[in-house]
Design a protein around this motif. Structure first.
Motif, PDB file in Angstrom:
ATOM      1  N   ALA A  86       6.701   7.006  -4.825  1.00 57.89           N
ATOM      2  CA  ALA A  86       5.415   6.289  -4.798  1.00 57.89           C
ATOM      3  C   ALA A  86       4.264   7.182  -4.341  1.00 57.89           C
ATOM      4  O   ALA A  86       3.129   6.993  -4.754  1.00 57.89           O
ATOM      5  CB  ALA A  86       5.515   5.061  -3.899  1.00 57.89           C
ATOM      6  N   TRP A  87       4.523   8.140  -3.469  1.00 56.86           N
ATOM      7  CA  TRP A  87       3.452   9.003  -2.959  1.00 56.86           C
ATOM      8  C   TRP A  87       3.228  10.197  -3.891  1.00 56.86           C
ATOM      9  O   TRP A  87       2.118  10.464  -4.313  1.00 56.86           O
ATOM     10  CB  TRP A  87       3.800   9.462  -1.540  1.00 56.86           C
ATOM     11  N   GLU A  88       4.343  10.881  -4.231  1.00 59.95           N
ATOM     12  CA  GLU A  88       4.223  12.111  -5.015  1.00 59.95           C
ATOM     13  C   GLU A  88       3.736  11.842  -6.438  1.00 59.95           C
ATOM     14  O   GLU A  88       2.915  12.576  -6.977  1.00 59.95           O
ATOM     15  CB  GLU A  88       5.590  12.814  -5.103  1.00 59.95           C
ATOM     16  N   ASP A  89       4.288  10.815  -7.048  1.00 55.07           N
ATOM     17  CA  ASP A  89       4.025  10.593  -8.471  1.00 55.07           C
ATOM     18  C   ASP A  89       3.104   9.405  -8.696  1.00 55.07           C
ATOM     19  O   ASP A  89       3.213   8.722  -9.719  1.00 55.07           O
ATOM     20  CB  ASP A  89       5.350  10.380  -9.207  1.00 55.07           C
ATOM     21  N   ALA A  90       2.190   9.198  -7.737  1.00 58.18           N
ATOM     22  CA  ALA A  90       1.331   8.012  -7.809  1.00 58.18           C
ATOM     23  C   ALA A  90       0.647   7.873  -9.168  1.00 58.18           C
ATOM     24  O   ALA A  90       0.665   6.794  -9.772  1.00 58.18           O
ATOM     25  CB  ALA A  90       0.298   8.065  -6.689  1.00 58.18           C
ATOM     26  N   VAL A  91       0.104   8.959  -9.681  1.00 59.01           N
ATOM     27  CA  VAL A  91      -0.666   8.862 -10.925  1.00 59.01           C
ATOM     28  C   VAL A  91       0.224   8.405 -12.072  1.00 59.01           C
ATOM     29  O   VAL A  91      -0.126   7.489 -12.832  1.00 59.01           O
ATOM     30  CB  VAL A  91      -1.312  10.217 -11.253  1.00 59.01           C
ATOM     31  N   LEU A  99       1.865   1.721  -3.527  1.00 62.02           N
ATOM     32  CA  LEU A  99       0.789   2.220  -4.379  1.00 62.02           C
ATOM     33  C   LEU A  99       0.424   3.665  -4.049  1.00 62.02           C
ATOM     34  O   LEU A  99      -0.477   4.240  -4.652  1.00 62.02           O
ATOM     35  CB  LEU A  99      -0.458   1.341  -4.208  1.00 62.02           C
ATOM     36  N   GLY A 100       1.103   4.249  -3.069  1.00 65.31           N
ATOM     37  CA  GLY A 100       0.783   5.628  -2.703  1.00 65.31           C
ATOM     38  C   GLY A 100      -0.520   5.741  -1.932  1.00 65.31           C
ATOM     39  O   GLY A 100      -1.124   6.800  -1.868  1.00 65.31           O
ATOM     40  N   LEU A 101      -0.966   4.625  -1.367  1.00 67.71           N
ATOM     41  CA  LEU A 101      -2.192   4.670  -0.569  1.00 67.71           C
ATOM     42  C   LEU A 101      -1.866   5.059   0.864  1.00 67.71           C
ATOM     43  O   LEU A 101      -2.667   5.659   1.556  1.00 67.71           O
ATOM     44  CB  LEU A 101      -2.889   3.305  -0.576  1.00 67.71           C
ATOM     45  N   LEU A 102      -0.680   4.685   1.320  1.00 66.83           N
ATOM     46  CA  LEU A 102      -0.213   5.072   2.647  1.00 66.83           C
ATOM     47  C   LEU A 102       1.049   5.910   2.457  1.00 66.83           C
ATOM     48  O   LEU A 102       1.814   5.693   1.532  1.00 66.83           O
ATOM     49  CB  LEU A 102       0.115   3.834   3.490  1.00 66.83           C
ATOM     50  N   LYS A 103       1.232   6.847   3.360  1.00 66.26           N
ATOM     51  CA  LYS A 103       2.408   7.706   3.271  1.00 66.26           C
ATOM     52  C   LYS A 103       3.469   7.168   4.221  1.00 66.26           C
ATOM     53  O   LYS A 103       3.176   6.936   5.404  1.00 66.26           O
ATOM     54  CB  LYS A 103       2.009   9.123   3.670  1.00 66.26           C
ATOM     55  N   ARG A 131       0.821  -1.212   0.000  1.00 62.07           N
ATOM     56  CA  ARG A 131       0.000   0.000   0.000  1.00 62.07           C
ATOM     57  C   ARG A 131       0.859   1.268   0.000  1.00 62.07           C
ATOM     58  O   ARG A 131       0.458   2.282  -0.548  1.00 62.07           O
ATOM     59  CB  ARG A 131      -0.937  -0.025   1.196  1.00 62.07           C
ATOM     60  N   HIS A 140       1.061   4.772 -11.683  1.00 61.23           N
ATOM     61  CA  HIS A 140      -0.073   3.858 -11.866  1.00 61.23           C
ATOM     62  C   HIS A 140      -0.460   3.657 -13.323  1.00 61.23           C
ATOM     63  O   HIS A 140      -1.158   2.716 -13.651  1.00 61.23           O
ATOM     64  CB  HIS A 140      -1.280   4.360 -11.062  1.00 61.23           C
TER      65      HIS A 140
END
Lengths: 534, 300
Positions: B67-72, B50-54, B47, B75
């Motif tokens: 993974a967090w900043e560039d999630a889109v 996947l950038g669902l959790l920081k 998770r 994905h």
């Protein structure tokens, strides 16, 4: 700030709109139709200025202000002023409820169930779901605003003009948006859908209470409630637009805060942390009845408080009723005057049936929980153990029957506590108690019908709500709209002797109770022989 | 080439440390197995990826992006299948598959989609509320494999599938590998990981306790031997490197440390060997060995 946090908002917006279209349409149509019917009924009821003025005089009391909002334009109480004064607040509350349910369903509910995780693993921005939910919510309210405004204005009633009608619609729409963003904020605080809903409803309830107390006396207080601010528009009289501006700013601020919180938090997390629960089940919880009571503990307590408050708030308007009715022709029509009985007593019997219908809601909810549990495939855990379906359903029925009794009792205690001292007519507590409890057999019929639906057509169990709404509609507005008797008689509530106006009729009450018991037996029979449907 | 890199990843939920300095790398074209018991931190790691959790600290990068900043952006080139698939009850499976593919922004090869639907023996015309767990999982699997992705993140994707469907799943994963994609596969089914994965990491209580290729991991561990001799072997239990001995008449099964194997064979051969079987340790042996050791320390 993460990049592209709104990516694919448009796609999700289209998806959400399609998903919710039917629900939203039903809500909007119902709200608009009721508004139009009341507008027409009001203008038909009072033919001239004198009649309208007579009503206006009765509005000059704190109890009425607490219920429907501060009176304004009472010196020239036109149809428009009357409509806005008596209907706008109630309708706004309904719109708020619609928005709370809509926003919870599109945000926290999907997150809790795990659909959001699937979506967020796709190339979809972190805020896309929230943005799309916000857009659907705003679009819904804009549509509601326009339809309400246009249809009200096109009624062609003199004082219900274009400007006022537009504002009327806008007040409803903005109320929806304000409570929609409040819900969005609540969805950030709580980490589950139920908690979110309860928080949002609490905000609505507190808004209503603050406004009620403020409008009844301390006017300053009303400005601290979103509902109070919006009623400051004085629709159809002064048509002030500044409360709209204030509310829009409020909505933008709250929406912004909610989006910020959404942007930075983990999926599935809420700002309010869950406390760890008990390690072992108590002895009580280990019985079917204990389990079922435990599962609905919170809603039942909430309803108890609610029923008490409903009773107490009706009780507080009981003073000076005779003077009030002497001039209020609409109330007289609503109640349906009977010669030789004081209006207060007639008003009381009207209150009884309304409270009985309100009290039916928690009882039905309690019973229908068995269907909810079945749908979520949780009854299987119980009936796979040595507990028969009969016993399970009887447990739920017993709880629902007890719930109905306790709810009505609480309401009548609230009513008597707040109202008996104020009454200028001699009514004893035991009379009130009898009048209230006489409605129990009618409530039990509702429970019986729900049981039969559950036993034979489980998919349609929730249709019982339509019947309850119908019942409320005919007993509340039946007289006013001059409905034919057979339509009114279709509801069990119409067959209960209206104490204290009518006298107690044991044989009819017993008959109704026996029918209810028969319905239970039928439902139990049906449940025993049908498939369990997950 | 490194596709996915996690270094010193730590995630705390309040006072609870779910991940404690996790390191992980997945290279292009490899299938990476991620195993560990319930609650060890597999899904939390995924998770975060996947950038669902920081993350609380440390970095998680995929394709060199955060993974967090560039999630889109990330994905767009990955496909994800969770172990617990929840769908909208009033949409059909087919509708959800199309919706997910549309959201991925990939061009759908409908022949490929049809083929997968057929392979998975899936009825896409039913409403999602009627699907069993396995069927809901098929929705996610078909949506994942119906279009190419550079990286597949699969979190216990077969927990609801029957053995037949599991085989279909395995062939999908191998096809993806042949096409040059990478796969991060978290699983409880160790035989599946063994069959598919090039490298494996074992996680326990938020820490990676072992990682490497299966061959490397096996090297660290023991070999299973079963021997039948003409005469009873004297005192075999005391030979260095022999563990977990079970003896029945003249048949013995035991485990041998890798480095003592030669010596043990020499010792045994003096007793007239009738039968000698050796088996590499299964992943299950590896796994159990790691956990048995830790349970006595960590368990209450």
């Amino acid at each position: 700030m993460a990049k592209q946090s709104s990516y694919q908002t448009a796609l999700l917006f289209r998806f959400f709109s399609k998903r919710e279209a039917l629900k939203i349409t039903t809500w909007i149509v119902s709200i608009v139709v009721v508004t139009l019917m009341v507008a027409l009924a009001l203008s038909g009821l009072f033919q001239n200025d004198q009649e309208r003025q007579a009503i206006a005089e009765t509005m000059r009391n704190p109890a009425m202000s607490a219920l429907v909002g501060q009176g304004y334009g009472l010196d020239n109480y036109t149809d428009g002023a009357m409509l806005a004064h008596q209907m706008l607040l109630m309708t706004a509350v309904v719109v708020a409820i619609m928005n709370i349910l809509l926003v919870v369903g599109l945000t926290r509910a999907d997150e809790e169930d795990g659909q959001l995780e699937m979506i967020r693993a796709l190339p979809v921005g972190r805020l896309a779901q929230t943005n799309a939910a916000l857009l659907v919510m705003v679009a819904t309210n804009v549509v509601l605003t326009l339809i309400t405004a246009i249809s009200l204005a096109s009624l062609g009633i003199e004082s219900i003009d274009w400007h006022g009608s537009l504002l009327y619609g806008v007040v409803l729409g903005i109320t929806g948006i304000v409570f929609g963003v409040f819900t969005l904020l609540a969805a950030q605080l709580s980490d589950n859908a139920r908690g979110t809903k309860m928080l949002a409803f609490a905000v609505l309830g507190v808004s209503f209470m603050i406004r009620a107390i403020g409008d009844a006396g301390n006017e300053l207080l009303s400005w601290f409630s979103p509902l109070g601010i919006l009623l400051g528009t004085e629709v159809y009289v002064n048509n002030y637009w500044w409360p709209i501006a204030v509310s829009v700013i409020l909505a933008i601020i709250i929406g912004f805060v909610a989006l910020r919180l959404q942007q930075t938090r983990d999926i599935g997390a809420g700002l309010i942390r869950q406390k760890p629960g008990k390690k072992e089940a108590s002895r009580f919880l280990q019985t079917p009845i204990g389990l079922s009571l435990r599962l609905q503990r919170t809603p039942l307590i909430a309803w108890l408080i609610g029923m008490f408050l409903i009773g107490a708030s009706y009780g507080s308007v009981l003073g000076d009723l005779e003077g009030f009715f002497a001039e209020n022709e609409m109330m007289v029509e609503l109640i349906g005057a009977v010669e030789g009985v004081s209006m207060t007593e007639q008003f009381l019997s009207m209150l009884m049936v309304v409270m009985a219908i309100m009290g039916t809601i928690p009882a039905l909810m309690s019973l229908l929980r068995i269907r909810g549990e079945e749908k979520k495939e949780r009854t299987e855990h119980i009936i796979a153990r040595p507990i028969s379906r009969m016993k399970l359903l009887m447990t739920y029925l017993a709880i629902a029957i007890i719930t109905s009794t306790v709810m009505l009792l609480t309401a009548v205690v609230g009513l008597a506590g707040a109202g008996l001292a104020l009454l200028d007519v001699e009514v004893s507590f035991s009379t009130l108690l009898q009048a209230m409890l006489a409605y129990l057999p009618a409530v039990w019929i509702m429970l019986g019908l729900a049981t039969v639906l559950f036993g034979f057509a489980p998919k349609f169990t929730s249709w019982i709500w339509f019947y309850l709404i119908y019942s409320f509609f005919v007993v509340y507005l039946g007289e006013l709209l001059e409905m034919p008797d057979w339509l009114v008689n279709l509801t069990p509530y119409a067959h209960i002797p209206e104490l204290p106006v009518e006298s107690l009729n044991w044989s009819s009450l017993s008959l109704i109770t026996i029918i209810a018991l028969g319905l239970y037996a039928m439902g139990l029979f049906g449940y025993r022989r049908r498939d369990v449907e997950g | 080439m490194t596709l996915l890199q996690v270094s010193q990843l730590t995630k705390k939920f309040g006072g609870f440390t779910a991940l404690d300095g996790v390191n992980l790398t997945v290279n292009k074209g490899e299938i990476y197995g991620f195993i560990g018991p319930n609650g060890a931190g597999k899904s939390t790691t995924i998770r975060v990826l996947l950038g669902l959790l920081k993350s609380t600290s440390g970095t998680a990068k995929i394709f060199g992006l955060d993974a967090w900043e560039d999630a889109v952006e990330i994905h767009k080139k990955i496909a994800y299948v969770p172990g617990d698939v929840n769908l909208w009850p009033n949409l059909t499976g087919g509708e959800v598959i199309d919706l997910f593919l549309k959201m991925r922004g990939v061009t759908v090869d409908s022949a490929r989609k049809e083929k997968l639907i057929k392979q998975f023996d899936f009825d896409p015309t039913k409403k999602c509320r009627t699907y069993s767990k396995g069927n809901r999982q098929k929705v996610a699997l078909i949506a994942a494999f119906a279009a190419d992705a550079d990286l597949y993140i699969l979190d216990e994707p077969t927990s609801g599938l029957d053995p037949l469907m599991e085989r279909v799943f395995q062939s999908c994963v191998l096809e993806a590998k042949e096409a040059g994609s990478s796969v991060l596969l978290s699983s409880h089914i160790l035989s599946e990981v063994e069959r598919l994965c090039d490298r494996v990491a074992i996680i326990r209580e938020g820490q990676i306790i072992e990682s490497g290729s299966l061959a490397e991991l096996r090297h660290l561990t023991r070999i299973q031997l079963s021997v039948e001799t003409k005469r009873a072997i004297d005192d075999i239990a005391s030979v260095k490197g022999v563990h977990d001995l079970e003896a029945k008449e003249n048949a013995y099964t035991f485990q041998v440390d890798g480095e003592s194997l030669g010596e043990v064979i020499r010792y045994v051969s003096d007793f007239g060997v009738k039968k000698l079987e050796s088996a590499p340790p299964t992943l299950e042996d590896l796994f159990m060995r790691h956990y048995e050791g830790t349970q006595s320390e960590g368990g209450k």
